[in-house]
Enzyme design. Structure first.
Site, PDB file in Angstrom:
ATOM      1  N   GLY A   1     -22.869   4.961  -1.295  1.00  0.00           N
ATOM      2  CA  GLY A   1     -21.913   5.434  -2.305  1.00  0.00           C
ATOM      3  C   GLY A   1     -21.793   4.447  -3.440  1.00  0.00           C
ATOM      4  O   GLY A   1     -22.739   3.723  -3.771  1.00  0.00           O
TER       5      GLY A   1
ATOM      6  N   LYS B   1       0.868  -1.180   0.000  1.00  0.00           N
ATOM      7  CA  LYS B   1       0.000   0.000   0.000  1.00  0.00           C
ATOM      8  C   LYS B   1       0.903   1.227   0.000  1.00  0.00           C
ATOM      9  O   LYS B   1       2.000   1.192   0.563  1.00  0.00           O
ATOM     10  CB  LYS B   1      -0.873   0.017   1.256  1.00  0.00           C
ATOM     11  CG  LYS B   1      -2.087   0.893   1.146  1.00  0.00           C
ATOM     12  CD  LYS B   1      -3.275   0.171   0.539  1.00  0.00           C
ATOM     13  CE  LYS B   1      -4.484   1.065   0.450  1.00  0.00           C
ATOM     14  NZ  LYS B   1      -5.675   0.348   0.034  1.00  0.00           N
TER      15      LYS B   1
ATOM     16  N   GLY C   1     -24.244   3.732   4.207  1.00  0.00           N
ATOM     17  CA  GLY C   1     -23.431   4.300   3.131  1.00  0.00           C
ATOM     18  C   GLY C   1     -23.994   3.938   1.775  1.00  0.00           C
ATOM     19  O   GLY C   1     -24.055   2.766   1.408  1.00  0.00           O
TER      20      GLY C   1
ATOM     21  N   VAL D   1     -20.393   1.563  -3.825  1.00  0.00           N
ATOM     22  CA  VAL D   1     -20.676   0.154  -3.545  1.00  0.00           C
ATOM     23  C   VAL D   1     -22.065   0.002  -2.932  1.00  0.00           C
ATOM     24  O   VAL D   1     -22.871  -0.827  -3.379  1.00  0.00           O
ATOM     25  CB  VAL D   1     -19.615  -0.453  -2.593  1.00  0.00           C
ATOM     26  CG1 VAL D   1     -19.945  -1.912  -2.302  1.00  0.00           C
ATOM     27  CG2 VAL D   1     -18.217  -0.340  -3.191  1.00  0.00           C
TER      28      VAL D   1
HETATM   29  P1  NAD Z   1     -17.992   6.081  -1.530  1.00  0.00           P
HETATM   30  O1  NAD Z   1     -17.145   7.207  -1.077  1.00  0.00           O
HETATM   31  O2  NAD Z   1     -18.452   6.049  -2.947  1.00  0.00           O
HETATM   32  O3  NAD Z   1     -19.295   5.970  -0.620  1.00  0.00           O
HETATM   33  C1  NAD Z   1     -19.279   6.087   0.749  1.00  0.00           C
HETATM   34  C2  NAD Z   1     -20.641   6.633   1.152  1.00  0.00           C
HETATM   35  O4  NAD Z   1     -20.721   6.611   2.574  1.00  0.00           O
HETATM   36  C3  NAD Z   1     -20.885   8.059   0.707  1.00  0.00           C
HETATM   37  O5  NAD Z   1     -22.143   8.168   0.085  1.00  0.00           O
HETATM   38  C4  NAD Z   1     -20.813   8.845   2.020  1.00  0.00           C
HETATM   39  O6  NAD Z   1     -21.640  10.010   2.003  1.00  0.00           O
HETATM   40  C5  NAD Z   1     -21.291   7.831   3.003  1.00  0.00           C
HETATM   41  N1  NAD Z   1     -20.896   8.088   4.379  1.00  0.00           N
HETATM   42  C6  NAD Z   1     -19.746   8.629   4.839  1.00  0.00           C
HETATM   43  N2  NAD Z   1     -19.774   8.694   6.180  1.00  0.00           N
HETATM   44  C7  NAD Z   1     -20.925   8.133   6.575  1.00  0.00           C
HETATM   45  C8  NAD Z   1     -21.504   7.885   7.829  1.00  0.00           C
HETATM   46  N3  NAD Z   1     -20.914   8.232   8.980  1.00  0.00           N
HETATM   47  N4  NAD Z   1     -22.716   7.306   7.858  1.00  0.00           N
HETATM   48  C9  NAD Z   1     -23.351   6.964   6.729  1.00  0.00           C
HETATM   49  N5  NAD Z   1     -22.842   7.171   5.500  1.00  0.00           N
HETATM   50  C10 NAD Z   1     -21.650   7.762   5.433  1.00  0.00           C
HETATM   51  O7  NAD Z   1     -17.178   4.759  -1.168  1.00  0.00           O
HETATM   52  P2  NAD Z   1     -17.334   3.313  -1.799  1.00  0.00           P
HETATM   53  O8  NAD Z   1     -16.403   3.184  -2.940  1.00  0.00           O
HETATM   54  O9  NAD Z   1     -18.777   3.017  -1.988  1.00  0.00           O
HETATM   55  O10 NAD Z   1     -16.732   2.410  -0.637  1.00  0.00           O
HETATM   56  C11 NAD Z   1     -17.476   2.177   0.550  1.00  0.00           C
HETATM   57  C12 NAD Z   1     -16.597   1.424   1.534  1.00  0.00           C
HETATM   58  O11 NAD Z   1     -16.152   0.192   0.949  1.00  0.00           O
HETATM   59  C13 NAD Z   1     -15.327   2.161   1.951  1.00  0.00           C
HETATM   60  O12 NAD Z   1     -15.007   1.806   3.266  1.00  0.00           O
HETATM   61  C14 NAD Z   1     -14.276   1.578   1.016  1.00  0.00           C
HETATM   62  O13 NAD Z   1     -12.972   1.665   1.575  1.00  0.00           O
HETATM   63  C15 NAD Z   1     -14.738   0.137   0.945  1.00  0.00           C
HETATM   64  N6  NAD Z   1     -14.288  -0.554  -0.265  1.00  0.00           N
HETATM   65  C16 NAD Z   1     -14.642  -0.083  -1.471  1.00  0.00           C
HETATM   66  C17 NAD Z   1     -14.222  -0.752  -2.619  1.00  0.00           C
HETATM   67  C18 NAD Z   1     -14.600  -0.266  -3.979  1.00  0.00           C
HETATM   68  O14 NAD Z   1     -14.389  -1.011  -4.959  1.00  0.00           O
HETATM   69  N7  NAD Z   1     -15.154   0.926  -4.120  1.00  0.00           N
HETATM   70  C19 NAD Z   1     -13.435  -1.907  -2.502  1.00  0.00           C
HETATM   71  C20 NAD Z   1     -13.120  -2.391  -1.227  1.00  0.00           C
HETATM   72  C21 NAD Z   1     -13.540  -1.701  -0.110  1.00  0.00           C
END
Ligand code: NAD
Length: 374
Positions: free
Chosen positions: A205, A105, A203, A207
């Site tokens: 977002g 990382k 969340g 995912v």
């Molecule tokens: P993202 O930034 O697109 O979405 C995160 C969402 O969570 C946003 O809509 C944000 O407003 C919301 N959020 C933030 N704080 C919050 C809270 N306290 N309560 C409720 N909602 C809140 O991120 P993502 O890409 O969807 O990833 C989500 C999680 O999955 C993260 O922890 C990321 O590290 C993990 N992850 C993502 C991937 C990927 O492929 N995107 C892969 C592995 C792990």
């Protein structure tokens, strides 16, 4: 653990441009987050303000792959600790997913909003090139797909780009979480049928939203939260979901809790209020402490280790390094194996009365040791 490795220097043509790169493994080994990491590199370039750390945890299974996080850490030690912890997690994630990859990382200490620019990224790309293929990277917090594309135009050690690469990892992550969640449901109830199963999604977002689409399509009843009010209202309309305030989501009445926002959401504070029987979501580092998995086990809450169920994005991006390059069908075939990995971990944990995260770590180390002794 006592660190005994000799410092290394990188072979570089004299006069080649790029940041000064030093081996800081010895310094890193004094931090609690150090876990026998193979090598930690620090790249500095004062002309553009680059301070970057590349942590290579373990390469027994293959070259290290992990995202580059661009974040305004308060101290160098905080950034180093972050890189150490995250790189170790990548070793486990790749090993359990059965990928021929090691864990690494990178962290660039900079504000992604105000300090990220082409000079900084160019200097970082030169650092990646100088690492002699030890480390491949992709986007992470603070980095966009456009940044990954820019880096790829300067160095070949970047994956997950939009031009010729796998691009956005989120759909593959969401698919893996969905399949893994159903495997956990089947393990607990004997059937993975989601109709009228109550799922609380934290969340909405990249995912979380796609996960909601898949869950709803199979008849799950959704409770959702997001700090972004507009997303919550959209989810109410799109999925007939019940929105709740962000600070209430861990305690809502539900069968499954799917954390898809932040790390540290399962903790001493939230565990007593949990109503879910299963925790299965995409967020990284869901447990505030490793021991929290034992507390969940004692309450009969089935915790699917985060790095097992959210490996779809890594599996997808890793396909970029296969001989023929990225192939979506091949990537999704591998993502479809996540439920098998989930079931194997849950079954072994149950048989041995041990926390699921301990069992997942055992499986990772069994694969790594087998590679070393082969
Ligand atoms: P993202 O930034 O697109 O979405 C995160 C969402 O969570 C946003 O809509 C944000 O407003 C919301 N959020 C933030 N704080 C919050 C809270 N306290 N309560 C409720 N909602 C809140 O991120 P993502 O890409 O969807 O990833 C989500 C999680 O999955 C993260 O922890 C990321 O590290 C993990 N992850 C993502 C991937 C990927 O492929 N995107 C892969 C592995 C792990």
């Amino acid at each position: 653990m006592l660190h005994t490795r000799e410092p290394r220097t990188l072979r570089r043509p004299s006069g080649a441009a790029g940041p000064a790169i030093s081996d800081i493994t010895e310094e890193a080994s004094k931090l609690p987050a150090f876990d026998g990491h193979e090598r930690i590199w620090c790249g500095r370039d004062e002309t553009c303000g680059l301070t970057a750390i590349v942590a290579i945890h373990n390469t027994a299974l293959g070259p290290a792959l992990g995202g580059t996080r661009i974040w305004r850490h308060e101290t160098f030690e905080a950034a180093l600790t972050d890189a150490l912890r995250l790189s170790r997690g990548m070793t486990y994630k790749a090993a359990v997913a059965g990928l021929p990859l090691g864990g690494g990382k990178a962290v660039i200490i900079a504000d992604p909003k105000t300090e990220k620019n082409e000079n900084l990224l160019t200097a970082y790309a030169r650092m990646l090139s100088a690492l002699e293929g030890q480390f491949f990277t992709a986007e992470d917090v603070g980095m966009t797909l456009a940044d990954a594309d820019f880096l790829r135009s300067k160095t070949s050690n970047v994956v997950g780009t939009t031009k010729g690469g796998s691009g956005n990892p989120s759909p593959a992550t969401a698919e893996g979480v969905f399949l893994g969640l159903k495997a956990a449901l089947k393990h607990r109830r004997g059937s993975g049928d989601l109709s009228r199963v109550r799922v609380a999604v934290q969340g909405l977002g990249s995912v979380g939203w796609v996960l909601c689409e898949k869950l709803r399509a199979e008849g799950a009843l959704l409770t959702v939260c997001d700090v972004d009010e507009t997303r919550m209202q959209s989810a109410r309309e799109a999925f007939d979901a019940t929105p709740v305030p962000a600070d209430r989501i861990t305690a809502v009445e539900c069968d499954i809790f799917a954390p898809c926002a932040l790390g540290g959401v399962i903790s001493d504070e939230t565990i007593p209020g949990l109503k879910a029987q299963i925790i299965a979501g995409s967020a990284n580092n869901q447990l505030a402490r490793h021991e929290d998995a034992r507390a969940l086990m004692e309450r009969r809450v089935l915790y699917v280790p985060d790095y097992v169920i959210n490996a779809g994005g890594l599996i997808n991006v890793a396909t970029d390094l296969s001989p023929g390059g990225y192939n979506r069908q091949a990537a999704m075939q591998k993502v479809a194996k996540i439920p098998k990995a989930v079931t194997a971990i849950l079954s072994r944990a149950e048989a041995q009365s041990r926390p699921t995260n301990d069992v997942a770590a055992d499986i990772a180390w069994e694969r790594i040791r087998a590679a070393i002794t082969d």
